[in-house]
Write a protein that holds these residues in place. Structure first.
Motif, PDB file in Angstrom:
ATOM      1  N   ASN A 178     -74.949  31.669  33.569  1.00 35.52           N
ATOM      2  CA  ASN A 178     -73.496  31.513  33.729  1.00 35.52           C
ATOM      3  C   ASN A 178     -72.791  32.827  34.013  1.00 35.52           C
ATOM      4  OD1 ASN A 178     -73.687  28.776  33.263  1.00 35.52           O
ATOM      5  ND2 ASN A 178     -73.110  28.902  31.094  1.00 35.52           N
ATOM      6  N   ASP A 179     -73.312  33.945  33.464  1.00 33.59           N
ATOM      7  CA  ASP A 179     -72.662  35.256  33.628  1.00 33.59           C
ATOM      8  C   ASP A 179     -73.071  35.963  34.917  1.00 33.59           C
ATOM      9  OD1 ASP A 179     -71.453  34.912  31.170  1.00 33.59           O
ATOM     10  OD2 ASP A 179     -73.069  35.904  30.064  1.00 33.59           O
ATOM     11  N   SER A 180     -73.994  35.394  35.657  1.00 35.02           N
ATOM     12  CA  SER A 180     -74.455  36.039  36.887  1.00 35.02           C
ATOM     13  C   SER A 180     -73.384  35.963  37.973  1.00 35.02           C
ATOM     14  CB  SER A 180     -75.732  35.352  37.387  1.00 35.02           C
ATOM     15  OG  SER A 180     -76.068  35.800  38.684  1.00 35.02           O
ATOM     16  N   PRO A 181     -73.221  37.010  38.765  1.00 35.58           N
ATOM     17  CA  PRO A 181     -72.277  36.957  39.899  1.00 35.58           C
ATOM     18  C   PRO A 181     -72.616  35.826  40.861  1.00 35.58           C
ATOM     19  CG  PRO A 181     -72.981  39.216  39.476  1.00 35.58           C
ATOM     20  CD  PRO A 181     -73.848  38.338  38.631  1.00 35.58           C
ATOM     21  N   ALA A 183     -73.272  32.894  40.102  1.00 30.78           N
ATOM     22  CA  ALA A 183     -72.755  31.619  39.606  1.00 30.78           C
ATOM     23  C   ALA A 183     -71.346  31.334  40.125  1.00 30.78           C
ATOM     24  CB  ALA A 183     -72.755  31.613  38.080  1.00 30.78           C
ATOM     25  N   GLU A 184     -70.705  32.315  40.707  1.00 35.10           N
ATOM     26  CA  GLU A 184     -69.350  32.116  41.227  1.00 35.10           C
ATOM     27  C   GLU A 184     -69.379  31.171  42.421  1.00 35.10           C
ATOM     28  OE1 GLU A 184     -67.874  35.963  42.167  1.00 35.10           O
ATOM     29  OE2 GLU A 184     -68.101  36.739  40.118  1.00 35.10           O
ATOM     30  N   PRO A 185     -68.353  30.340  42.576  1.00 37.63           N
ATOM     31  CA  PRO A 185     -68.312  29.377  43.687  1.00 37.63           C
ATOM     32  C   PRO A 185     -68.492  30.074  45.044  1.00 37.63           C
ATOM     33  CG  PRO A 185     -66.584  28.900  42.104  1.00 37.63           C
ATOM     34  CD  PRO A 185     -67.182  30.213  41.692  1.00 37.63           C
ATOM     35  N   ALA A 187     -70.907  31.841  46.085  1.00 34.37           N
ATOM     36  CA  ALA A 187     -71.624  33.122  46.078  1.00 34.37           C
ATOM     37  C   ALA A 187     -73.063  32.995  46.561  1.00 34.37           C
ATOM     38  CB  ALA A 187     -71.607  33.728  44.672  1.00 34.37           C
ATOM     39  N   GLU A 243     -79.790  38.312  36.207  1.00 40.73           N
ATOM     40  CA  GLU A 243     -79.280  37.895  37.515  1.00 40.73           C
ATOM     41  C   GLU A 243     -80.392  37.278  38.359  1.00 40.73           C
ATOM     42  OE1 GLU A 243     -77.053  40.939  39.488  1.00 40.73           O
ATOM     43  OE2 GLU A 243     -75.793  41.342  37.728  1.00 40.73           O
ATOM     44  N   THR A 263     -76.036  27.744  35.182  1.00 46.80           N
ATOM     45  CA  THR A 263     -75.288  27.023  36.212  1.00 46.80           C
ATOM     46  C   THR A 263     -76.256  26.522  37.263  1.00 46.80           C
ATOM     47  OG1 THR A 263     -73.311  28.386  35.871  1.00 46.80           O
ATOM     48  CG2 THR A 263     -73.505  27.235  37.988  1.00 46.80           C
TER      49      THR A 263
END
Length: 327
Positions: A178-181, A183-185, A187, A243, A263
């Motif tokens: 969840n904290d990985s970059p 995981a951003e929409p 990305a 990551e 995610t």
């Protein structure tokens, strides 16, 4: 009883020795003394005019003659078991039979709970032995060697020599922390997927490239391997706090999402669905116990899928069923 001057009782001993490649283990398998088994081997060597088992280093190997006998002898005994020994009707409520199933840890986590729940409704005495798929390049050898009643594996690993039935289809998705970059929409692009460090599953004792890696390599998608694991189930756990990216079967990923801070993302590349099949030895097709077991597996799949035998959660694009050639 003799046939062409061969004591047919020796076929049981021969089958055990060809499977175990060890006189002591064959004796234990048949619950006889080692001297009895050694005597049987001597008589078999005399009859066939061949040593059958020869010492190589610390182990024993089959001679070419024994290799040609192995499958035929086991097939003959399997047919006798089906026709003569096996009961014409199988009653799970009264049976204490043990079914031996070879499957991956992915299958045990996603499908087996549904199967065992159904079994419990019909029987409290039927038993199961689950074991990992040995030599995924040729898993059907376990059927031919009498080591398993049934195996579940990707359809393209199944042998053409034995009956096969597709159980369900599965697709793959990305799992990231969840904290990985990543995981951003939006990305997870193809470029970032290829640039990331990946968790890759390579089952133990398997030389052949697993399907995901095979597909990526043959479609120009390169991945940097950060972690290599032998377990499908462990892959989602390996991305937590990192990551890393794991390309995981969607059902397994959804299961992991309920327990881990991860995610799920669509793969940025199109990949065909994987077909999971069950296979059994051709001589066991009419074994009433296995007929019951196979039917229950089909019911377990429908239960897992909420009524649709081939259902799977919605995916991104599908590339069609592009598979390596079956073995």
């Amino acid at each position: 009883m003799r046939f062409n001057k061969l004591d047919l009782n020796l076929l049981v001993s021969l089958d055990a020795m060809l499977v175990e490649r060890n006189v002591s283990r064959a004796a234990e398998r048949l619950h006889v003394s080692q001297s009895t088994m050694s005597s049987a081997l001597g008589r078999l060597r005399t009859y066939f005019g061949d040593p059958l088992l020869v010492q190589v280093g610390r182990g024993m190997e089959l001679t070419p003659r024994a290799q040609t006998l192995k499958e035929d002898v086991h097939d003959i005994l399997g047919r006798l078991d089906t026709v003569v020994v096996a009961q014409p009707q199988f009653d799970p409520a009264k049976s204490d039979r043990e079914f031996r199933l070879l499957a991956s840890d992915y299958t045990l986590v996603t499908l087996m709970p549904h199967l065992l729940a159904l079994v419990r409704q019909q029987s409290s005495s039927v038993r199961f032995q689950f074991a990992p798929l040995p030599q995924l390049d040729r898993p059907h050898r376990a059927l031919e060697g009498g080591e398993a009643d049934l195996l579940i594996c990707p359809q393209n690993y199944c042998s053409r020599e034995h009956p096969t039935e597709i159980l369900f289809e599965e697709e793959f998705c990305c799992v990231v922390c969840n904290d990985s970059p990543l995981a951003e929409p939006g990305a997870m692009t193809v470029a970032r997927y290829m640039a990331a460090d990946h968790v890759v599953t390579q089952p133990s004792g398997v030389d052949r490239t697993p399907f995901v890696s095979w597909f990526m390599e043959h479609h120009g998608v390169t991945r940097r391997v950060g972690i290599k694991t032998f377990s499908f189930v462990s892959a989602p756990f390996a991305v937590v706090g990192t990551e890393y990216v794991a390309t995981v079967q969607r059902r397994l990923a959804q299961f992991a999402q309920g327990a881990l801070p991860v995610t799920l993302l669509p793969l940025p590349v199109s990949m065909p669905r994987m077909q999971l099949a069950m296979q059994w030895h051709r001589s066991r097709t009419h074994d009433s116990g296995l007929v019951w077991f196979r039917r229950l597996l089909g019911e377990a799949v429908r239960r897992m899928n909420g009524g649709d035998a081939k259902a799977v959660a919605p995916a991104s694009a599908s590339a069609g069923n592009v598979w390596p050639q079956p073995l």
